[in-house]
Motif scaffolding. Sequence first.
Motif, PDB file in Angstrom:
ATOM      1  N   VAL A 162      -2.974   3.668  -2.952  1.00  0.00           N
ATOM      2  CA  VAL A 162      -3.431   2.456  -3.643  1.00  0.00           C
ATOM      3  C   VAL A 162      -2.861   1.238  -2.932  1.00  0.00           C
ATOM      4  CG1 VAL A 162      -3.690   3.557  -5.897  1.00  0.00           C
ATOM      5  CG2 VAL A 162      -1.526   2.524  -5.301  1.00  0.00           C
ATOM      6  N   SER A 163      -3.567   0.142  -3.041  1.00  0.00           N
ATOM      7  CA  SER A 163      -3.117  -1.136  -2.476  1.00  0.00           C
ATOM      8  C   SER A 163      -3.062  -2.161  -3.585  1.00  0.00           C
ATOM      9  CB  SER A 163      -4.094  -1.618  -1.394  1.00  0.00           C
ATOM     10  OG  SER A 163      -4.083  -0.714  -0.319  1.00  0.00           O
ATOM     11  N   ALA A 164      -2.083  -3.050  -3.499  1.00  0.00           N
ATOM     12  CA  ALA A 164      -1.915  -4.076  -4.518  1.00  0.00           C
ATOM     13  C   ALA A 164      -1.651  -5.421  -3.868  1.00  0.00           C
ATOM     14  CB  ALA A 164      -0.746  -3.721  -5.431  1.00  0.00           C
ATOM     15  N   ALA A 165      -2.177  -6.453  -4.491  1.00  0.00           N
ATOM     16  CA  ALA A 165      -1.879  -7.816  -4.076  1.00  0.00           C
ATOM     17  C   ALA A 165      -0.450  -8.142  -4.493  1.00  0.00           C
ATOM     18  CB  ALA A 165      -2.864  -8.786  -4.715  1.00  0.00           C
ATOM     19  N   ARG A 166       0.029  -9.262  -4.080  1.00  0.00           N
ATOM     20  CA  ARG A 166       1.426  -9.646  -4.283  1.00  0.00           C
ATOM     21  C   ARG A 166       1.873  -9.617  -5.748  1.00  0.00           C
ATOM     22  NH1 ARG A 166       3.523 -14.938  -4.351  1.00  0.00           N
ATOM     23  NH2 ARG A 166       5.753 -14.854  -4.047  1.00  0.00           N
ATOM     24  N   VAL A 167       1.047  -9.997  -6.682  1.00  0.00           N
ATOM     25  CA  VAL A 167       1.472 -10.082  -8.085  1.00  0.00           C
ATOM     26  C   VAL A 167       0.806  -9.022  -8.959  1.00  0.00           C
ATOM     27  CG1 VAL A 167       2.034 -12.527  -7.963  1.00  0.00           C
ATOM     28  CG2 VAL A 167      -0.276 -11.829  -8.580  1.00  0.00           C
ATOM     29  N   GLU A 168       0.237  -8.002  -8.364  1.00  0.00           N
ATOM     30  CA  GLU A 168      -0.495  -6.982  -9.092  1.00  0.00           C
ATOM     31  C   GLU A 168       0.389  -5.806  -9.490  1.00  0.00           C
ATOM     32  OE1 GLU A 168      -4.991  -5.394  -8.289  1.00  0.00           O
ATOM     33  OE2 GLU A 168      -3.800  -5.960  -6.574  1.00  0.00           O
ATOM     34  N   THR A 169       0.104  -5.222 -10.648  1.00  0.00           N
ATOM     35  CA  THR A 169       0.727  -3.965 -11.054  1.00  0.00           C
ATOM     36  C   THR A 169      -0.315  -2.873 -10.902  1.00  0.00           C
ATOM     37  OG1 THR A 169       2.164  -5.056 -12.659  1.00  0.00           O
ATOM     38  CG2 THR A 169       1.796  -2.702 -12.970  1.00  0.00           C
ATOM     39  N   LYS A 170       0.051  -1.772 -10.268  1.00  0.00           N
ATOM     40  CA  LYS A 170      -0.847  -0.632 -10.103  1.00  0.00           C
ATOM     41  C   LYS A 170      -0.284   0.553 -10.877  1.00  0.00           C
ATOM     42  CE  LYS A 170      -4.095  -2.125  -7.396  1.00  0.00           C
ATOM     43  NZ  LYS A 170      -5.512  -1.994  -7.605  1.00  0.00           N
ATOM     44  N   THR A 171      -1.172   1.291 -11.537  1.00  0.00           N
ATOM     45  CA  THR A 171      -0.779   2.453 -12.323  1.00  0.00           C
ATOM     46  C   THR A 171      -1.635   3.651 -11.920  1.00  0.00           C
ATOM     47  OG1 THR A 171      -0.166   1.038 -14.180  1.00  0.00           O
ATOM     48  CG2 THR A 171      -0.507   3.363 -14.666  1.00  0.00           C
ATOM     49  N   VAL A 172      -0.995   4.786 -11.721  1.00  0.00           N
ATOM     50  CA  VAL A 172      -1.678   6.044 -11.437  1.00  0.00           C
ATOM     51  C   VAL A 172      -1.145   7.083 -12.416  1.00  0.00           C
ATOM     52  CG1 VAL A 172      -2.009   5.523  -8.994  1.00  0.00           C
ATOM     53  CG2 VAL A 172       0.026   6.762  -9.711  1.00  0.00           C
ATOM     54  N   GLY A 173      -1.896   8.146 -12.637  1.00  0.00           N
ATOM     55  CA  GLY A 173      -1.412   9.175 -13.540  1.00  0.00           C
ATOM     56  C   GLY A 173      -2.386  10.307 -13.698  1.00  0.00           C
ATOM     57  N   PHE A 174      -2.060  11.202 -14.629  1.00  0.00           N
ATOM     58  CA  PHE A 174      -2.889  12.373 -14.846  1.00  0.00           C
ATOM     59  C   PHE A 174      -2.686  12.923 -16.251  1.00  0.00           C
ATOM     60  CE2 PHE A 174       1.188  13.797 -13.402  1.00  0.00           C
ATOM     61  CZ  PHE A 174       1.409  15.041 -13.965  1.00  0.00           C
ATOM     62  N   LYS A 175      -3.674  13.667 -16.720  1.00  0.00           N
ATOM     63  CA  LYS A 175      -3.580  14.398 -17.985  1.00  0.00           C
ATOM     64  C   LYS A 175      -2.875  15.710 -17.687  1.00  0.00           C
ATOM     65  CE  LYS A 175      -6.538  11.829 -20.455  1.00  0.00           C
ATOM     66  NZ  LYS A 175      -6.085  10.979 -21.485  1.00  0.00           N
ATOM     67  N   TRP A 176      -1.918  16.115 -18.519  1.00  0.00           N
ATOM     68  CA  TRP A 176      -1.159  17.324 -18.251  1.00  0.00           C
ATOM     69  C   TRP A 176      -1.504  18.410 -19.260  1.00  0.00           C
ATOM     70  CZ3 TRP A 176       0.923  19.263 -14.227  1.00  0.00           C
ATOM     71  CH2 TRP A 176       1.869  20.267 -14.302  1.00  0.00           C
ATOM     72  N   THR A 191       0.873  -1.172   0.000  1.00  0.00           N
ATOM     73  CA  THR A 191       0.000   0.000   0.000  1.00  0.00           C
ATOM     74  C   THR A 191       0.906   1.216   0.000  1.00  0.00           C
ATOM     75  OG1 THR A 191      -1.722  -1.150   1.234  1.00  0.00           O
ATOM     76  CG2 THR A 191      -1.789   1.259   1.273  1.00  0.00           C
ATOM     77  N   ASP A 192       0.665   2.157  -0.922  1.00  0.00           N
ATOM     78  CA  ASP A 192       1.559   3.299  -1.064  1.00  0.00           C
ATOM     79  C   ASP A 192       0.864   4.369  -1.908  1.00  0.00           C
ATOM     80  OD1 ASP A 192       3.860   4.845  -0.850  1.00  0.00           O
ATOM     81  OD2 ASP A 192       5.184   3.351  -1.782  1.00  0.00           O
TER      82      ASP A 192
END
Length: 135
Positions: A93-107, A74-75
Amino acid sequence: MKKALSLVAAIGMSTIAFTGSAQAVEVQPLSATGCTGNAGSTDGSGSVCISVTGTGLKVDSVSLSKKSNNRAWTDYAQIDFTDGSGGYMSATVSAARVETKTVGFKWGLNAANNSKVCGYWHNYPGTKACVTIHS
């Protein structure tokens, strides 16, 4: 003479149409990705990748992803432009052991030539991914 002018005009129109098509292809958004780290790291820092979409100095969007096969996590992420033009802090966001998490924004703004956009996850600031923006 009239036939010759028609032929020249037709050739000129064909050339303009071709040039227009070639230019349309050139303005498609370009992208760059920079990655660092290792998904299997025992400290849980994972692999971090930053992706930038845009053309030349115009940055349309930025995203940051993290994958850690070693443990659940979680981070929250931080993305900054080194020219000082802005930044972004994600929600947690939190992720399971084998999950990829992506965050972002329109600039949608321009960055300074040869500046960088860098991103990291707060629990692991030493695993920072960067991409150089240039014209």
